[in-house]
Design a protein around this motif. Structure first.
Motif, PDB file in Angstrom:
ATOM      1  N   ALA A  50       0.834  -1.208   0.000  1.00 35.83           N
ATOM      2  CA  ALA A  50       0.000   0.000   0.000  1.00 35.83           C
ATOM      3  C   ALA A  50       0.865   1.253   0.000  1.00 35.83           C
ATOM      4  O   ALA A  50       0.583   2.214  -0.722  1.00 35.83           O
ATOM      5  N   ALA A  51       1.922   1.237   0.774  1.00 26.90           N
ATOM      6  CA  ALA A  51       2.818   2.391   0.831  1.00 26.90           C
ATOM      7  C   ALA A  51       3.560   2.591  -0.488  1.00 26.90           C
ATOM      8  O   ALA A  51       3.851   3.725  -0.876  1.00 26.90           O
ATOM      9  N   ALA A  52       3.839   1.507  -1.196  1.00 26.34           N
ATOM     10  CA  ALA A  52       4.590   1.584  -2.451  1.00 26.34           C
ATOM     11  C   ALA A  52       3.719   1.922  -3.656  1.00 26.34           C
ATOM     12  O   ALA A  52       4.246   2.256  -4.715  1.00 26.34           O
ATOM     13  N   CYS A  53       2.412   1.847  -3.513  1.00 25.29           N
ATOM     14  CA  CYS A  53       1.515   2.092  -4.644  1.00 25.29           C
ATOM     15  C   CYS A  53       1.639   3.552  -5.099  1.00 25.29           C
ATOM     16  O   CYS A  53       1.333   4.465  -4.328  1.00 25.29           O
ATOM     17  N   PRO A  54       2.085   3.787  -6.336  1.00 23.47           N
ATOM     18  CA  PRO A  54       2.290   5.160  -6.803  1.00 23.47           C
ATOM     19  C   PRO A  54       1.017   6.008  -6.847  1.00 23.47           C
ATOM     20  O   PRO A  54       1.100   7.232  -6.777  1.00 23.47           O
ATOM     21  N   VAL A  55      -0.146   5.374  -6.959  1.00 21.60           N
ATOM     22  CA  VAL A  55      -1.397   6.133  -7.050  1.00 21.60           C
ATOM     23  C   VAL A  55      -2.271   5.978  -5.803  1.00 21.60           C
ATOM     24  O   VAL A  55      -3.429   6.406  -5.794  1.00 21.60           O
ATOM     25  N   GLN A  56      -1.710   5.343  -4.750  1.00 22.93           N
ATOM     26  CA  GLN A  56      -2.419   5.173  -3.478  1.00 22.93           C
ATOM     27  C   GLN A  56      -3.784   4.528  -3.665  1.00 22.93           C
ATOM     28  O   GLN A  56      -4.794   4.988  -3.105  1.00 22.93           O
ATOM     29  N   ALA A  57      -3.841   3.442  -4.447  1.00 20.42           N
ATOM     30  CA  ALA A  57      -5.104   2.777  -4.762  1.00 20.42           C
ATOM     31  C   ALA A  57      -5.493   1.701  -3.749  1.00 20.42           C
ATOM     32  O   ALA A  57      -6.604   1.199  -3.796  1.00 20.42           O
ATOM     33  N   ILE A  58      -4.595   1.357  -2.827  1.00 23.84           N
ATOM     34  CA  ILE A  58      -4.862   0.280  -1.874  1.00 23.84           C
ATOM     35  C   ILE A  58      -5.323   0.864  -0.546  1.00 23.84           C
ATOM     36  O   ILE A  58      -4.623   1.667   0.067  1.00 23.84           O
ATOM     37  N   LEU A  59      -6.507   0.450  -0.111  1.00 25.64           N
ATOM     38  CA  LEU A  59      -7.054   0.879   1.179  1.00 25.64           C
ATOM     39  C   LEU A  59      -6.977  -0.286   2.148  1.00 25.64           C
ATOM     40  O   LEU A  59      -7.286  -1.419   1.794  1.00 25.64           O
ATOM     41  N   LEU A  60      -6.611   0.007   3.387  1.00 28.07           N
ATOM     42  CA  LEU A  60      -6.421  -1.033   4.401  1.00 28.07           C
ATOM     43  C   LEU A  60      -7.253  -0.773   5.635  1.00 28.07           C
ATOM     44  O   LEU A  60      -7.491   0.372   6.011  1.00 28.07           O
ATOM     45  N   GLY A  61      -7.674  -1.839   6.287  1.00 25.63           N
ATOM     46  CA  GLY A  61      -8.322  -1.775   7.581  1.00 25.63           C
ATOM     47  C   GLY A  61      -9.409  -0.743   7.705  1.00 25.63           C
ATOM     48  O   GLY A  61     -10.417  -0.790   7.019  1.00 25.63           O
ATOM     49  N   GLU A  62      -9.173   0.260   8.563  1.00 23.89           N
ATOM     50  CA  GLU A  62     -10.176   1.281   8.833  1.00 23.89           C
ATOM     51  C   GLU A  62     -10.449   2.158   7.615  1.00 23.89           C
ATOM     52  O   GLU A  62     -11.513   2.735   7.491  1.00 23.89           O
ATOM     53  N   GLN A  63      -9.524   2.259   6.692  1.00 26.92           N
ATOM     54  CA  GLN A  63      -9.742   3.034   5.466  1.00 26.92           C
ATOM     55  C   GLN A  63     -10.842   2.395   4.608  1.00 26.92           C
ATOM     56  O   GLN A  63     -11.542   3.084   3.900  1.00 26.92           O
ATOM     57  N   VAL A  64     -10.979   1.079   4.700  1.00 27.50           N
ATOM     58  CA  VAL A  64     -11.957   0.359   3.888  1.00 27.50           C
ATOM     59  C   VAL A  64     -13.365   0.824   4.206  1.00 27.50           C
ATOM     60  O   VAL A  64     -14.183   1.008   3.319  1.00 27.50           O
ATOM     61  N   SER A  65     -13.655   1.066   5.467  1.00 27.10           N
ATOM     62  CA  SER A  65     -15.003   1.467   5.854  1.00 27.10           C
ATOM     63  C   SER A  65     -15.376   2.858   5.347  1.00 27.10           C
ATOM     64  O   SER A  65     -16.538   3.171   5.178  1.00 27.10           O
ATOM     65  N   THR A  66     -14.383   3.703   5.069  1.00 24.88           N
ATOM     66  CA  THR A  66     -14.671   5.043   4.543  1.00 24.88           C
ATOM     67  C   THR A  66     -14.885   5.031   3.047  1.00 24.88           C
ATOM     68  O   THR A  66     -15.330   6.010   2.486  1.00 24.88           O
ATOM     69  N   GLY A  67     -14.544   3.919   2.414  1.00 23.74           N
ATOM     70  CA  GLY A  67     -14.766   3.775   0.970  1.00 23.74           C
ATOM     71  C   GLY A  67     -13.601   4.273   0.151  1.00 23.74           C
ATOM     72  O   GLY A  67     -12.735   4.994   0.634  1.00 23.74           O
ATOM     73  N   ALA A  68     -13.598   3.863  -1.097  1.00 26.25           N
ATOM     74  CA  ALA A  68     -12.548   4.288  -2.018  1.00 26.25           C
ATOM     75  C   ALA A  68     -12.727   5.757  -2.351  1.00 26.25           C
ATOM     76  O   ALA A  68     -13.831   6.259  -2.414  1.00 26.25           O
ATOM     77  N   ARG A  69     -11.613   6.423  -2.571  1.00 29.98           N
ATOM     78  CA  ARG A  69     -11.656   7.855  -2.891  1.00 29.98           C
ATOM     79  C   ARG A  69     -12.014   8.087  -4.316  1.00 29.98           C
ATOM     80  O   ARG A  69     -11.699   7.527  -5.226  1.00 29.98           O
TER      81      ARG A  69
END
Length: 69
Positions: A50-69
Motif C-alpha cells: 500500500a505504501a509503495a503504490c504510486p497512485v495510493q489505490a490500496i485501502l487497508l483496515g479502517e480506510q476500507v469502511s470510509t470507501g474508495a476515494r
C-alpha cells in the motif's frame, strides 16, 4: 485485515504484486486480482504494498469502511 483496491485509480504498476504476491496477482497485462481478507502473516507485506503504490489505490483496515476515494 480487510483490503480494497480502488480499481479506477489502479494503473497496473504492479508494485503490490512484487511486494505481496500471496495477496495480489496480475490477471493478463493490466487486470488485478486480490484477496479482500488478508491473513495475519501477510499484513506487513500488504502495508508495504500500500505504501509503495504510486497512485495510493490500496485501502487497508479502517480506510476500507470510509470507501474508495
Amino acid at each position: 485485515m480487510r483490503t480494497v483496491v480502488d480499481l479506477t485509480r489502479c494503473q497496473g504498476y504492479a508494485q503490490c504484486v512484487f511486494l505481496a504476491p500471496a495477496v495480489f496477482q496480475l490477471h493478463g497485462e493490466e487486470g488485478l486480482l486480490y484477496a479482500t481478507a488478508v491473513s495475519d502473516d501477510q499484513v506487513e507485506r500488504v502495508r508495504q504494498a500500500a505504501a509503495a503504490c504510486p497512485v495510493q489505490a490500496i485501502l487497508l483496515g479502517e480506510q476500507v469502511s470510509t470507501g474508495a476515494r
